[in-house]
Design a protein around this motif. Structure first.
Motif, PDB file in Angstrom:
ATOM      1  N   ARG A  27      -0.047  -5.036 -18.288  1.00  0.00           N
ATOM      2  CA  ARG A  27       0.530  -3.695 -18.350  1.00  0.00           C
ATOM      3  C   ARG A  27       1.476  -3.598 -17.169  1.00  0.00           C
ATOM      4  O   ARG A  27       1.062  -3.730 -16.024  1.00  0.00           O
ATOM      5  CB  ARG A  27      -0.559  -2.637 -18.248  1.00  0.00           C
ATOM      6  CG  ARG A  27      -0.013  -1.240 -18.298  1.00  0.00           C
ATOM      7  CD  ARG A  27      -1.166  -0.237 -18.373  1.00  0.00           C
ATOM      8  NE  ARG A  27      -0.625   1.085 -18.521  1.00  0.00           N
ATOM      9  CZ  ARG A  27      -0.795   2.055 -17.644  1.00  0.00           C
ATOM     10  NH1 ARG A  27      -1.547   1.859 -16.574  1.00  0.00           N
ATOM     11  NH2 ARG A  27      -0.268   3.231 -17.832  1.00  0.00           N
ATOM     12  N   LEU A  28       2.757  -3.394 -17.415  1.00  0.00           N
ATOM     13  CA  LEU A  28       3.776  -3.400 -16.368  1.00  0.00           C
ATOM     14  C   LEU A  28       4.393  -2.021 -16.204  1.00  0.00           C
ATOM     15  O   LEU A  28       4.901  -1.440 -17.163  1.00  0.00           O
ATOM     16  CB  LEU A  28       4.876  -4.408 -16.710  1.00  0.00           C
ATOM     17  CG  LEU A  28       6.070  -4.450 -15.759  1.00  0.00           C
ATOM     18  CD1 LEU A  28       5.667  -5.033 -14.414  1.00  0.00           C
ATOM     19  CD2 LEU A  28       7.204  -5.252 -16.370  1.00  0.00           C
ATOM     20  N   LEU A  29       4.322  -1.509 -14.980  1.00  0.00           N
ATOM     21  CA  LEU A  29       5.004  -0.273 -14.601  1.00  0.00           C
ATOM     22  C   LEU A  29       6.164  -0.643 -13.692  1.00  0.00           C
ATOM     23  O   LEU A  29       6.036  -1.537 -12.856  1.00  0.00           O
ATOM     24  CB  LEU A  29       4.066   0.656 -13.824  1.00  0.00           C
ATOM     25  CG  LEU A  29       2.886   1.250 -14.557  1.00  0.00           C
ATOM     26  CD1 LEU A  29       1.986   1.991 -13.572  1.00  0.00           C
ATOM     27  CD2 LEU A  29       3.351   2.183 -15.645  1.00  0.00           C
ATOM     28  N   ALA A  30       7.278   0.063 -13.833  1.00  0.00           N
ATOM     29  CA  ALA A  30       8.423  -0.199 -12.965  1.00  0.00           C
ATOM     30  C   ALA A  30       8.991   1.125 -12.463  1.00  0.00           C
ATOM     31  O   ALA A  30       9.098   2.098 -13.202  1.00  0.00           O
ATOM     32  CB  ALA A  30       9.492  -0.981 -13.699  1.00  0.00           C
ATOM     33  N   GLY A  68       5.422   7.575 -10.271  1.00  0.00           N
ATOM     34  CA  GLY A  68       6.772   7.809 -10.761  1.00  0.00           C
ATOM     35  C   GLY A  68       7.361   6.720 -11.616  1.00  0.00           C
ATOM     36  O   GLY A  68       8.474   6.855 -12.118  1.00  0.00           O
ATOM     37  N   GLY A  69       6.613   5.627 -11.812  1.00  0.00           N
ATOM     38  CA  GLY A  69       7.128   4.511 -12.597  1.00  0.00           C
ATOM     39  C   GLY A  69       7.027   4.768 -14.092  1.00  0.00           C
ATOM     40  O   GLY A  69       6.343   5.691 -14.533  1.00  0.00           O
ATOM     41  N   THR A  70       7.713   3.957 -14.844  1.00  0.00           N
ATOM     42  CA  THR A  70       7.655   4.051 -16.301  1.00  0.00           C
ATOM     43  C   THR A  70       6.982   2.799 -16.851  1.00  0.00           C
ATOM     44  O   THR A  70       7.135   1.703 -16.308  1.00  0.00           O
ATOM     45  CB  THR A  70       9.070   4.184 -16.917  1.00  0.00           C
ATOM     46  OG1 THR A  70       9.845   3.066 -16.514  1.00  0.00           O
ATOM     47  CG2 THR A  70       9.739   5.453 -16.466  1.00  0.00           C
ATOM     48  N   GLU A 116       8.048  -3.342  -9.288  1.00  0.00           N
ATOM     49  CA  GLU A 116       7.278  -3.630 -10.491  1.00  0.00           C
ATOM     50  C   GLU A 116       5.824  -3.885 -10.115  1.00  0.00           C
ATOM     51  O   GLU A 116       5.537  -4.613  -9.173  1.00  0.00           O
ATOM     52  CB  GLU A 116       7.846  -4.856 -11.213  1.00  0.00           C
ATOM     53  CG  GLU A 116       9.256  -4.652 -11.716  1.00  0.00           C
ATOM     54  CD  GLU A 116       9.836  -5.876 -12.365  1.00  0.00           C
ATOM     55  OE1 GLU A 116      10.743  -5.702 -13.192  1.00  0.00           O
ATOM     56  OE2 GLU A 116       9.388  -7.013 -12.063  1.00  0.00           O
ATOM     57  N   HIS A 117       4.938  -3.264 -10.883  1.00  0.00           N
ATOM     58  CA  HIS A 117       3.500  -3.403 -10.639  1.00  0.00           C
ATOM     59  C   HIS A 117       2.817  -3.708 -11.966  1.00  0.00           C
ATOM     60  O   HIS A 117       3.056  -3.038 -12.959  1.00  0.00           O
ATOM     61  CB  HIS A 117       2.959  -2.103 -10.049  1.00  0.00           C
ATOM     62  CG  HIS A 117       1.465  -2.013 -10.008  1.00  0.00           C
ATOM     63  ND1 HIS A 117       0.665  -3.004  -9.494  1.00  0.00           N
ATOM     64  CD2 HIS A 117       0.626  -1.031 -10.423  1.00  0.00           C
ATOM     65  CE1 HIS A 117      -0.613  -2.626  -9.589  1.00  0.00           C
ATOM     66  NE2 HIS A 117      -0.646  -1.438 -10.159  1.00  0.00           N
ATOM     67  N   TRP A 118       2.003  -4.774 -11.983  1.00  0.00           N
ATOM     68  CA  TRP A 118       1.282  -5.082 -13.200  1.00  0.00           C
ATOM     69  C   TRP A 118      -0.206  -5.109 -12.957  1.00  0.00           C
ATOM     70  O   TRP A 118      -0.682  -5.376 -11.859  1.00  0.00           O
ATOM     71  CB  TRP A 118       1.767  -6.381 -13.845  1.00  0.00           C
ATOM     72  CG  TRP A 118       1.602  -7.604 -13.001  1.00  0.00           C
ATOM     73  CD1 TRP A 118       0.522  -8.424 -12.950  1.00  0.00           C
ATOM     74  CD2 TRP A 118       2.559  -8.143 -12.095  1.00  0.00           C
ATOM     75  NE1 TRP A 118       0.752  -9.450 -12.061  1.00  0.00           N
ATOM     76  CE2 TRP A 118       2.003  -9.295 -11.528  1.00  0.00           C
ATOM     77  CE3 TRP A 118       3.846  -7.754 -11.709  1.00  0.00           C
ATOM     78  CZ2 TRP A 118       2.674 -10.068 -10.591  1.00  0.00           C
ATOM     79  CZ3 TRP A 118       4.508  -8.527 -10.784  1.00  0.00           C
ATOM     80  CH2 TRP A 118       3.930  -9.663 -10.241  1.00  0.00           C
ATOM     81  N   THR A 119      -0.921  -4.770 -14.023  1.00  0.00           N
ATOM     82  CA  THR A 119      -2.376  -4.767 -14.021  1.00  0.00           C
ATOM     83  C   THR A 119      -2.847  -5.509 -15.266  1.00  0.00           C
ATOM     84  O   THR A 119      -2.093  -5.668 -16.219  1.00  0.00           O
ATOM     85  CB  THR A 119      -2.938  -3.325 -14.046  1.00  0.00           C
ATOM     86  OG1 THR A 119      -2.616  -2.734 -15.307  1.00  0.00           O
ATOM     87  CG2 THR A 119      -2.396  -2.496 -12.910  1.00  0.00           C
ATOM     88  N   PRO A 120      -4.105  -5.937 -15.288  1.00  0.00           N
ATOM     89  CA  PRO A 120      -4.601  -6.669 -16.447  1.00  0.00           C
ATOM     90  C   PRO A 120      -5.123  -5.774 -17.560  1.00  0.00           C
ATOM     91  O   PRO A 120      -5.624  -6.264 -18.542  1.00  0.00           O
ATOM     92  CB  PRO A 120      -5.740  -7.497 -15.851  1.00  0.00           C
ATOM     93  CG  PRO A 120      -6.252  -6.647 -14.752  1.00  0.00           C
ATOM     94  CD  PRO A 120      -5.029  -5.971 -14.176  1.00  0.00           C
ATOM     95  N   ASP A 162       0.810  -1.214   0.000  1.00  0.00           N
ATOM     96  CA  ASP A 162       0.000   0.000   0.000  1.00  0.00           C
ATOM     97  C   ASP A 162       0.848   1.272   0.000  1.00  0.00           C
ATOM     98  O   ASP A 162       0.428   2.299  -0.518  1.00  0.00           O
ATOM     99  CB  ASP A 162      -0.949  -0.006   1.193  1.00  0.00           C
ATOM    100  CG  ASP A 162      -2.010  -1.092   1.077  1.00  0.00           C
ATOM    101  OD1 ASP A 162      -2.179  -1.661  -0.024  1.00  0.00           O
ATOM    102  OD2 ASP A 162      -2.666  -1.390   2.100  1.00  0.00           O
ATOM    103  N   HIS A 163       2.043   1.193   0.564  1.00  0.00           N
ATOM    104  CA  HIS A 163       2.942   2.352   0.564  1.00  0.00           C
ATOM    105  C   HIS A 163       3.611   2.539  -0.798  1.00  0.00           C
ATOM    106  O   HIS A 163       3.733   3.664  -1.293  1.00  0.00           O
ATOM    107  CB  HIS A 163       4.010   2.191   1.655  1.00  0.00           C
ATOM    108  CG  HIS A 163       5.013   3.292   1.644  1.00  0.00           C
ATOM    109  ND1 HIS A 163       4.723   4.568   2.108  1.00  0.00           N
ATOM    110  CD2 HIS A 163       6.299   3.332   1.205  1.00  0.00           C
ATOM    111  CE1 HIS A 163       5.792   5.340   1.954  1.00  0.00           C
ATOM    112  NE2 HIS A 163       6.760   4.603   1.400  1.00  0.00           N
ATOM    113  N   LEU A 164       4.038   1.437  -1.411  1.00  0.00           N
ATOM    114  CA  LEU A 164       4.798   1.528  -2.659  1.00  0.00           C
ATOM    115  C   LEU A 164       3.923   1.696  -3.901  1.00  0.00           C
ATOM    116  O   LEU A 164       4.366   2.248  -4.906  1.00  0.00           O
ATOM    117  CB  LEU A 164       5.690   0.302  -2.815  1.00  0.00           C
ATOM    118  CG  LEU A 164       6.807   0.156  -1.795  1.00  0.00           C
ATOM    119  CD1 LEU A 164       7.577  -1.141  -2.024  1.00  0.00           C
ATOM    120  CD2 LEU A 164       7.751   1.358  -1.831  1.00  0.00           C
TER     121      LEU A 164
END
Length: 122
Positions: free
Chosen positions: A38-41, A27-29, A50-54, A18-20
């Motif tokens: 869809r991957l943001l890093a 601020g990720g790309t 790294e965070h991904w969503t569908p 929840d913090h990250l």
């Protein structure tokens, strides 16, 4: 003999997520947007989050009807956990967590240590 209940660490893993999450979203790309991901890093110093969503655009060969999507979802034996977050420091994976909109989640990897406080200070 006294037994001590040991916490699974899920609360701390969720707190780190929840913090990250807002940091990587702001601020990720965008590193990948293909197929169902869809991957943001966010890369800062030794840290990689790294965070991904569908969510992404459908390819021309994919059906766009809601009925088709619901039929595919019904084929799964357990609810999907479409969101994910991984935390890496200096090439070592420290946290991997999946979750869904309904609140379901699964902590796949969680290496406890001093990095937790450092991650919460980012």
């Amino acid at each position: 003999m006294t037994l001590t209940l040991v916490s699974s660490g899920d609360d701390q893993a969720l707190a780190i997520r929840d913090h990250l999450l807002p940091l990587v979203r702001e601020g990720g790309t965008l590193e990948l947007q293909r197929d169902a991901i869809r991957l943001l890093a966010l890369r800062t110093g030794a840290w990689t989050v790294e965070h991904w969503t569908p969510f992404n655009d459908l390819s021309p060969e994919e059906a766009s009807s809601p009925g088709y999507r619901h039929a595919i979802e019904r084929q799964h034996t357990r609810p999907g956990l479409p969101y994910g977050l991984e935390v890496w420091r200096a090439g070592t994976k420290l946290l991997s967590i999946l979750w869904a909109d309904g609140g379901e989640f699964e902590v796949l990897d969680f290496a406890r240590g001093s990095w937790e406080a450092e991650a919460l200070a980012l």
